[in-house]
Design a protein around this motif. Sequence first.
Motif, short mmCIF file in Angstrom:
data_model
loop_
_atom_site.label_atom_id
_atom_site.label_comp_id
_atom_site.label_asym_id
_atom_site.label_seq_id
_atom_site.Cartn_x
_atom_site.Cartn_y
_atom_site.Cartn_z
N SER A 8 -1.29 25.66 -39.35
CA SER A 8 -2.44 26.35 -38.77
C SER A 8 -3.70 26.02 -39.56
CB SER A 8 -2.21 27.86 -38.77
OG SER A 8 -3.39 28.55 -38.37
N THR A 9 -4.69 25.46 -38.87
CA THR A 9 -5.98 25.19 -39.51
C THR A 9 -7.06 25.21 -38.43
OG1 THR A 9 -7.18 23.76 -41.04
CG2 THR A 9 -5.89 22.66 -39.34
N GLY A 10 -8.30 25.02 -38.83
CA GLY A 10 -9.40 25.04 -37.87
C GLY A 10 -10.60 24.25 -38.37
N GLU A 11 -11.55 24.00 -37.48
CA GLU A 11 -12.80 23.32 -37.75
C GLU A 11 -12.58 21.83 -38.04
OE1 GLU A 11 -15.78 26.65 -39.02
OE2 GLU A 11 -14.43 26.26 -40.69
N VAL A 12 -13.69 21.10 -38.13
CA VAL A 12 -13.63 19.65 -38.26
C VAL A 12 -12.95 19.22 -39.55
CG1 VAL A 12 -15.03 17.55 -38.48
CG2 VAL A 12 -15.67 19.30 -36.80
N SER A 13 -13.30 19.86 -40.67
CA SER A 13 -12.72 19.47 -41.95
C SER A 13 -11.23 19.79 -42.01
CB SER A 13 -13.45 20.15 -43.12
OG SER A 13 -13.35 21.56 -43.01
N GLY A 14 -10.84 20.93 -41.42
CA GLY A 14 -9.43 21.29 -41.40
C GLY A 14 -8.61 20.30 -40.59
N ASP A 15 -9.17 19.85 -39.47
CA ASP A 15 -8.49 18.87 -38.63
C ASP A 15 -8.31 17.55 -39.38
OD1 ASP A 15 -7.34 17.83 -36.25
OD2 ASP A 15 -9.28 17.00 -35.65
N LEU A 16 -9.34 17.14 -40.12
CA LEU A 16 -9.26 15.91 -40.91
C LEU A 16 -8.16 16.01 -41.96
CD1 LEU A 16 -10.14 13.23 -42.17
CD2 LEU A 16 -11.96 14.48 -43.37
N GLN A 17 -8.20 17.07 -42.77
CA GLN A 17 -7.23 17.20 -43.85
C GLN A 17 -5.83 17.51 -43.29
OE1 GLN A 17 -9.07 18.29 -47.74
NE2 GLN A 17 -10.33 19.62 -46.46
N GLY A 18 -5.80 18.21 -42.17
CA GLY A 18 -4.53 18.46 -41.51
C GLY A 18 -3.88 17.18 -41.03
N SER A 19 -4.70 16.25 -40.53
CA SER A 19 -4.15 14.97 -40.05
C SER A 19 -3.54 14.17 -41.19
CB SER A 19 -5.24 14.16 -39.35
OG SER A 19 -6.21 13.68 -40.27
N LEU A 20 -4.16 14.25 -42.37
CA LEU A 20 -3.61 13.55 -43.54
C LEU A 20 -2.27 14.14 -43.94
CD1 LEU A 20 -6.89 13.28 -45.69
CD2 LEU A 20 -5.87 11.51 -44.25
N LEU A 21 -2.17 15.48 -43.83
CA LEU A 21 -0.91 16.15 -44.16
C LEU A 21 0.18 15.81 -43.14
CD1 LEU A 21 0.80 18.12 -45.83
CD2 LEU A 21 -0.11 19.97 -44.38
N VAL A 22 -0.16 15.83 -41.87
CA VAL A 22 0.82 15.51 -40.82
C VAL A 22 1.39 14.11 -41.04
CG1 VAL A 22 1.11 15.04 -38.36
CG2 VAL A 22 -0.16 17.07 -39.09
N LYS A 23 0.52 13.17 -41.32
CA LYS A 23 0.96 11.79 -41.58
C LYS A 23 1.90 11.74 -42.78
CE LYS A 23 -1.04 7.16 -42.26
NZ LYS A 23 -0.66 6.81 -43.62
N ALA A 24 1.53 12.44 -43.85
CA ALA A 24 2.36 12.44 -45.07
C ALA A 24 3.70 13.11 -44.83
CB ALA A 24 1.61 13.13 -46.20
N LEU A 25 3.73 14.17 -44.04
CA LEU A 25 4.98 14.87 -43.75
C LEU A 25 5.94 13.97 -42.99
CD1 LEU A 25 3.70 18.45 -42.81
CD2 LEU A 25 5.41 17.93 -44.58
N TYR A 26 5.45 13.26 -42.00
CA TYR A 26 6.32 12.37 -41.23
C TYR A 26 6.83 11.22 -42.10
CZ TYR A 26 5.65 14.52 -36.63
OH TYR A 26 5.67 15.38 -35.55
N GLU A 27 5.96 10.69 -42.96
CA GLU A 27 6.38 9.60 -43.85
C GLU A 27 7.44 10.07 -44.84
OE1 GLU A 27 2.75 8.27 -45.60
OE2 GLU A 27 2.17 7.02 -43.87
N GLN A 28 7.19 11.22 -45.47
CA GLN A 28 8.13 11.76 -46.44
C GLN A 28 9.47 12.12 -45.77
OE1 GLN A 28 7.79 13.26 -50.14
NE2 GLN A 28 7.11 11.16 -49.90
#
Length: 386
Positions: A8-28
């Motif tokens: 759960s996140t919101g706003e432009v910056s949250g979406d950016l940092q959330g996308s980095l986390l999603v990518k890392a989670l799938y890779e890990q």
Amino acid sequence: MKKRIFISTGEVSGDLQGSLLVKALYEQASELGIDIEILALGGDRMAAAGAKLLGNTVGIGSIGIIEGLPYLLPTLKVQKQAKRYLQAHPPDLVVMMDYSDPNISIGLYVRKHLPTIPTVYFIAPQEWVVRINQKKTDWIVQISDRILSIFPAEAEYYAEHGAKTEFVGHPLIDRMKDAPDRSSAREKLGISSDETAIVLVPASRQQEIKYMLPAIFGAAQQIQAKLPDVKFLIPLSLERYRSQILSAIAQYGLNAVIVEGSPLNAIAAADLAITKSGTVNLEIALLNVPQVVMYRLAPFTAWVAEHILKLEIPFASPPNLVGMKEIVPEFLQDEATPENLARSAMELLQTEKREKTIADYQEMRRVLGEPGACRRAAKSMLEMVG
């Protein structure tokens, strides 16, 4: 069996940092042989990284009392949808990212109705900077089995208040690996090496168009009067702001262009940034671009903050918060005038001030930790679902 992670996140910056986390989670998860599915409140960047959106929260964020009223019902609607979904389809892990009040609401709901689900707060609200009341800190600790911190002071604060914390470093360090350098960014944007370019970053929220843009564009107008050949670059954070920004460019008579796509191109190409306070300040600092930072709230909100809540904010911008010292000049509320911004900007175009700022940036960069913040955060999260 597939593990389900809700973010759960919101706003432009949250979406950016959330996308980095999603990518890392799938890779890990792939490396560890774990099959995962990620559900999220976020935005298009997170969806592109592989999250299934339960609601888009990029455009419904605000700061302040009056400013938040138009977004109250949309926020409550998205919250209700998410809680209903969580109740019907309990995930294996709940991850909250920034987005203070909505995420506290999500966390308290999970604690009450789904108490066996582990929870993580990644990028906790900045109560360690602005402590409105102890209750908010208590709630954040209560709803978080683990807090993964991006600032050393953040980790220390929440640990002192009883949370299990882990300093993982800042996600933007990894994002900068793919950032353009000055020459390639200028070539892409058609800016010559000897041309003075200034990036203007007025808004990622609707309220900021109203309260930030006039001061920033007014400062640009004053600078252009002194440097007629200057070129202004304006990254477009959301398409909905295009017409307002174009109208303002014409109104202030600026030699300016809107830069689409990644804002890193406009930032990397610039000699200087005049910007609102936010995550973007850190991107600017990591690209070694000197900056002047400002922020304004609605007058009523500012009055309440000063006279009723008695808030004292040491710093507003992330570069200054890293080591809790002034690296970049900040102008808040009544001090955020076009004259102050323009004067400070002209000073930063001088060699001595530029070199001092860039040297301070290097020290700030060391404090932020090693690359791999999202990878470390993802590993910690996956340990909790294994």
